[in-house]
Design a protein around this motif. Structure first.
Motif, PDB file in Angstrom:
ATOM      1  N   TYR A 501       0.777  -1.239   0.000  1.00  0.00           N
ATOM      2  CA  TYR A 501       0.000   0.000   0.000  1.00  0.00           C
ATOM      3  C   TYR A 501       0.812   1.295   0.000  1.00  0.00           C
ATOM      4  N   MET A 566      -9.407  -2.247  -3.746  1.00  0.00           N
ATOM      5  CA  MET A 566      -9.216  -1.878  -2.343  1.00  0.00           C
ATOM      6  C   MET A 566     -10.545  -1.581  -1.658  1.00  0.00           C
ATOM      7  N   ARG A 570     -12.042  -5.817   1.603  1.00  0.00           N
ATOM      8  CA  ARG A 570     -11.344  -5.306   2.780  1.00  0.00           C
ATOM      9  C   ARG A 570      -9.908  -5.825   2.788  1.00  0.00           C
ATOM     10  N   ASP A 590      -8.914  -1.884  12.485  1.00  0.00           N
ATOM     11  CA  ASP A 590      -9.147  -0.479  12.132  1.00  0.00           C
ATOM     12  C   ASP A 590      -7.889   0.371  12.267  1.00  0.00           C
ATOM     13  N   LEU A 593      -5.763  -0.256   9.292  1.00  0.00           N
ATOM     14  CA  LEU A 593      -6.325   0.412   8.121  1.00  0.00           C
ATOM     15  C   LEU A 593      -6.006   1.902   8.146  1.00  0.00           C
ATOM     16  N   ALA A 594      -6.032   2.495   9.345  1.00  0.00           N
ATOM     17  CA  ALA A 594      -5.688   3.911   9.473  1.00  0.00           C
ATOM     18  C   ALA A 594      -4.225   4.147   9.102  1.00  0.00           C
ATOM     19  N   SER A 597      -3.828   3.768   5.276  1.00  0.00           N
ATOM     20  CA  SER A 597      -4.443   4.933   4.627  1.00  0.00           C
ATOM     21  C   SER A 597      -3.550   6.156   4.766  1.00  0.00           C
ATOM     22  N   THR A 598      -2.936   6.303   5.947  1.00  0.00           N
ATOM     23  CA  THR A 598      -2.019   7.423   6.174  1.00  0.00           C
ATOM     24  C   THR A 598      -0.813   7.339   5.251  1.00  0.00           C
ATOM     25  N   ILE A 600      -0.679   6.093   2.253  1.00  0.00           N
ATOM     26  CA  ILE A 600      -1.096   6.506   0.910  1.00  0.00           C
ATOM     27  C   ILE A 600      -1.257   8.018   0.836  1.00  0.00           C
ATOM     28  N   ILE A 601      -1.921   8.592   1.840  1.00  0.00           N
ATOM     29  CA  ILE A 601      -2.195  10.036   1.831  1.00  0.00           C
ATOM     30  C   ILE A 601      -0.903  10.843   1.940  1.00  0.00           C
TER      31      ILE A 601
END
Length: 683
Positions: A501, A566, A570, A590, A593-594, A597-598, A600-601
Motif C-alpha cells: 500500500y 481496495m 477489505r 481499524d 487500516l488507518a 491509509s495514512t 497513501i495520503i
C-alpha cells in the motif's frame, strides 16, 4: 490576473542570442558560482547502464514475475506483458530518461522546471522512495541472515529440530523450511496486533544492510557506479549457474512446460490486465525518481532513446531467465515430492494386501521402485480412488497439483526455493550462491531508491548539497531507526503492509501527473522538438500520441482497478498461526487500516500542496522561483553561462515554459573533450 502576471509565475524562457549581450557583465560571476556546484557525471556509459539496469532489475523479477506468469496463463501472460511494456512501459521510461538527461536535475528540479505547479510530483517521489527503502532494506537484512546461515552442513532448515523425545510439533505439522522461516528467522507472532518485542538477530542484519548502503552511497554516483560492476553483473552469473544446474534436474522440463503453456482465455480477465500493468510499472521503476536521478548525470547527447529500449529488453529477458530457473527448480521439487508420495502410497497398498482382500491391481505394489509417477496417476484415476482402505490413507500424487501451489515473494525465496536447494548435492554452496544473488539484487535496487531521495534533495537545497556525506549518513541512520518497526516479531506483517500500500497507488498517481505535465502542460510537440535537438536526431512522432492518450488512459485504468479492488475487498494479510502450524488470511484491524491509509495520503499529499502553494504565490504576485531564493539549478559539466532569470519574459511569447535545452555553448567534460550543444531560439 493578466497574461503577463500569469507568465511571470513560471520560469522565464532562456534569452535569445540578441539578448545575450545584455548580461555579459555577470557571466563571470555566474560561471564561477555554477562551477562550485558542478554536477558529477558517470565515469563511463557502462557504469550508467549497469546502475539503471541494477535499479530496474530487482527482487520482483525473481520472485514476482514467475508467480504471475504461472498463475495467469503462462505464455499468454508473457504476451500481454510484452504488449503493455511496448505501449505503456517503454514510452514512460523514455519520458523519465529524457526529462532527467535534458534538465540535469533530480525529480524535484525536473518537475519544477516543467512547471512550478508540479514540483510536488518530485517530493511525492522522494516520500515513496523513503517508504520503499524502509522495508526493502529489511528484505536485504533477511537475505544477509540466510546467507550467514548457509555456511553450515547440513543446512539448519534441512531437518526439524527435536524437543525432548520427539520432533518439535510446529515443525512436524509444517516442514523444516517453513518452520525455520517463521520461527527461527522471524520468530513471528500470530497477528499484527502483537507488537513491541524485537527480533535481535534481524535487527543486527538490518543494521548491516544500512551500513552497506551508506558506504556505497557516501560519494554519490562516484562510489555507487563502482559497486554496480559487481552488484548488477553477479546476479546474472548466478542465474546462469542455476539454469545450467536446474536443466539437469529430474522434473525441470515438466516445470518449465507447465509455466509457459499458454492459456489465452485469461485475456478476458480484467484482474490479469491489472496485474500485468502493475508488474510493468514496477519492473521499470517508474515514478520513483531514480530513473530521472541516474539519467541526470549523463551528457546531454547520450542516446537515451536507445537506452530505454535496451534496459527494458534486458529487464524482460531477465524476468524470463529467472522464470526458467525458478520453474526448473520447482519442477524438480514437485517431482521429488510427488515421487515420494507414490512410494508412500504404493507401500501402503502392499501392506493392505496382506491384511485385506483387494482386487487384482494394475500396478506391481510389491516393487515400489518400479512404479512410475505416470503409472500411479493412471492407476489412481482408474482403480485406486475406488479402493476403501481404512487407516492407510491412499491419496492422489500429482506433479501438476504440486506445481499449482504457486508461491511468490518471501514464500518463494525463503521457503519453496530454499527447500528445493536442500535436495541438491552440495546444498550449502548453492544456498550461499542464491542468497548472495538476492543480496546483490536487493542492493542494486536499493542504491537506485536512495538516489531517488538524495539526488533531488541535494539538487534543491544548497545546505544539503554542501554537506552531502553527512546528509547521506543521517538519511541511512534515520532509515535504520524507523526500520526497527520491521524487526519486531510482527515486523513481517508491516513489511507486507508497506509493500502492498505505501507505493502502488501514490506511484500510479505520480506517473499520471508526470505524463500530463509533459504531454499537456509543457506540450508533447515542444518536448519532442527539445529531444530532437538534444539527441541530434528526430524522435518518432508516435510518442506524442502514446504520451497524450494511451499512457494516461492506461494509468487511469490501472488506478481505477486498484481503487476498486481496495474498496470492494477489505484489505487482508497472511498470518502464521503457531498452534495450527499453517497460514491464514486475517483482515486488518481499524488501526492498521488507518496506518495504511495514512501511508497513501502522506505519499500523495505533496502533489496538491505544491499546486496550492504555487497558486497562492501567483495570487500574491510572486513567482515560485522568487519564493525559493536558495534554489538554483545544479550546474553540470556542460554549463550554460546564462542565468535563467536574466531578463523578464516577453509579453509576446506565447509559451511561458522554458525549453529544456540551453543556448548554443561548448562545454568541457572531465576527460578534457569538448562537447557542442545547439538549441533553437524559436523554441
Amino acid at each position: 490576473m493578466t497574461k503577463t502576471t500569469s507568465m511571470m509565475s513560471e520560469k522565464p524562457p532562456l534569452p535569445v542570442d540578441g539578448q545575450r549581450d545584455a548580461s555579459e557583465a555577470g557571466l563571470g560571476v555566474v560561471q564561477e558560482v555554477m562551477q562550485e556546484v558542478a554536477r558529477d557525471g558517470w565515469d563511463s556509459k557502462v557504469e550508467y547502464f549497469l546502475a539503471q539496469l541494477g535499479f530496474s532489475v530487482g527482487l520482483g523479477n525473481v520472485w514476482r514475475f514467475p508467480y504471475l506468469c504461472h498463475q495467469n496463463g503462462g505464455g499468454a501472460f508473457i504476451l500481454l506483458y510484452v504488449l503493455l511494456m511496448g505501449l505503456v512501459g517503454v514510452p514512460l521510461f523514455f519520458l523519465e530518461l529524457a526529462a532527467g538527461q535534458s534538465i540535469r536535475q533530480g525529480s524535484i528540479g525536473v518537475w519544477r522546471h516543467i512547471s512550478p505547479k508540479f514540483v510536488g510530483i518530485g517530493y511525492s517521489s522522494c516520500v515513496v522512495c523513503f517508504f520503499v527503502a524502509l522495508y526493502y532494506n529489511v528484505i536485504i537484512g533477511w537475505s544477509i541472515f540466510y546467507l550467514g546461515s548457509s555456511f553450515q552442513y547440513p543446512l539448519p532448515w534441512e531437518n526439524c529440530p527435536t524437543e525432548g523425545n520427539g520432533t518439535v510439533k510446529e515443525c512436524a505439522a509444517s516442514s523444516p523450511t517453513v518452520y525455520f522461516w517463521y520461527r527461527k528467522a522471524l520468530d513471528i507472532t500470530d497477528s499484527i496486533d502483537e507488537t513491541g518485542e524485537f527480533n535481535p538477530i534481524i535487527t543486527v542484519c538490518l543494521l548491516a544492510a544500512w551500513v552497506i548502503v551508506c558506504l556505497a552511497m557516501y560519494k554519490g554516483i562516484k562510489s555507487t557506479g563502482k559497486v554496480m560492476y559487481f552488484s548488477s553483473v553477479f546476479p546474472y552469473v548466478v542465474l546462469l549457474c542455476f539454469l545450467i544446474r536446474g536443466m539437469t534436474l529430474d522434473g525441470a522440463s515438466e516445470g518449465i512446460k507447465f509455466m509457459f503453456y499458454p492459456r489465452l482465455e485469461i485475456w478476458a480477465d480484467v484482474q490479469v490486465w491489472r496485474q500485468a500493468a502493475t508488474q510493468v510499472f514496477f519492473a521499470l521503476g517508474l515514478g520513483f525518481g531514480s530513473v530521472i536521478a541516474y539519467s541526470s548525470f549523463n551528457p546531454r547527447n547520450n542516446n537515451c532513446h536507445r537506452d530505454a529500449f535496451t534496459v527494458s529488453a534486458v529487464n524482460f529477458m531477465t524476468s524470463v531467465l529467472a522464470s526458467l530457473v525458478v520453474f526448473a527448480v520447482l519442477g524438480f521439487r514437485a517431482k521429488t515430492i510427488a515421487t515420494e508420495c507414490v512410494k508412500r502410497n504404493v507401500k501402503a497398498v502392499f501392506e493392505a494386501m496382506s491384511s485385506t482382500h483387494l482386487p487384482d491391481l494394475l500396478i506391481n505394489a510389491s516393487d515400489v521402485e518400479s512404479v512410475s509417477l505416470n503409472e500411479y496417476e493412471h492407476w489412481y484415476r482408474t482403480q485406486g480412488q475406488q479402493l476403501s482402505n481404512p487407516g492407510y490413507n491412499i491419496t492422489a500424487c500429482s506433479l501438476e497439483d504440486e506445481l499449482k501451489q504457486g508461491v511468490e515473494g518471501t514464500g518463494l525465496a525463503f521457503i519453496a526455493f530454499t527447500e528445493a536447494m536442500t535436495l541438491f548435492p552440495g546444498s550449502p554452496f548453492w544456498s550461499a550462491l542464491f542468497f548472495l544473488m538476492l543480496l546483490n539484487l536487493g542492493l542494486s535496487t536499493m542504491f537506485g531508491t536512495m538516489a531517488g531521495i538524495l539526488t533531488p534533495l541535494t539538487d534543491t537545497f544548497e545546505t544539503l548539497r554542501n554537506h552531502k556525506l553527512l546528509f547521506t549518513a543521517c538519511s541511512c541512520a534515520l532509515g535504520f531507526l524507523i526500520g526497527l518497526t520491521f524487526t519486531q516479531r510482527c515486523g513481517n506483517y508491516f513489511v507486507t503492509m508497506f509493500d502492498d500500500y505505501s507505493a502502488t497507488l501514490p506511484l500510479i498517481i505520480v506517473v499520471i501527473f508526470q505524463t500530463l505535465s509533459v504531454a499537456w502542460v509543457y506540450g508533447a510537440d515542444r518536448f519532442l522538438e527539445d529531444l530532437r535537438q538534444m539527441l541530434d536526431r528526430p524522435v518518432p512522432v508516435v510518442y506524442k500520441y502514446l504520451w497524450k492518450y494511451v499512457c494516461p488512459a492506461a494509468m487511469l485504468g490501472l488506478l481505477g482497478a486498484s481503487l476498486l479492488k481496495m474498496i470492494l475487498e477489505r484489505p487482508t494479510y497472511t498470518a502464521w498461526n503457531r498452534e495450527k502450524a499453517s497460514k491464514e488470511n486475517l483482515p486488518y484491524h481499524d488501526w492498521a487500516l488507518a496506518v495504511l491509509s495514512t501511508l497513501i495520503i502522506v505519499a500523495f499529499l505533496p502533489v496538491p500542496i505544491g499546486f496550492i502553494h504555487s497558486l497562492v504565490l501567483e495570487r500574491l504576485g510572486q513567482s515560485p522561483s522568487d519564493a525559493e531564493v536558495g534554489y538554483m539549478p545544479c550546474a553540470s559539466t556542460d554549463i550554460d553561462l546564462t542565468p535563467l532569470g536574466t531578463l523578464p519574459p516577453s509579453g509576446d511569447d506565447p509559451n511561458p515554459f522554458p525549453p529544456l535545452l540551453h543556448e548554443n555553448h561548448d562545454s568541457r567534460l572531465p576527460n578534457g573533450h569538448i562537447e557542442h550543444f545547439e538549441s533553437s531560439s524559436d523554441l
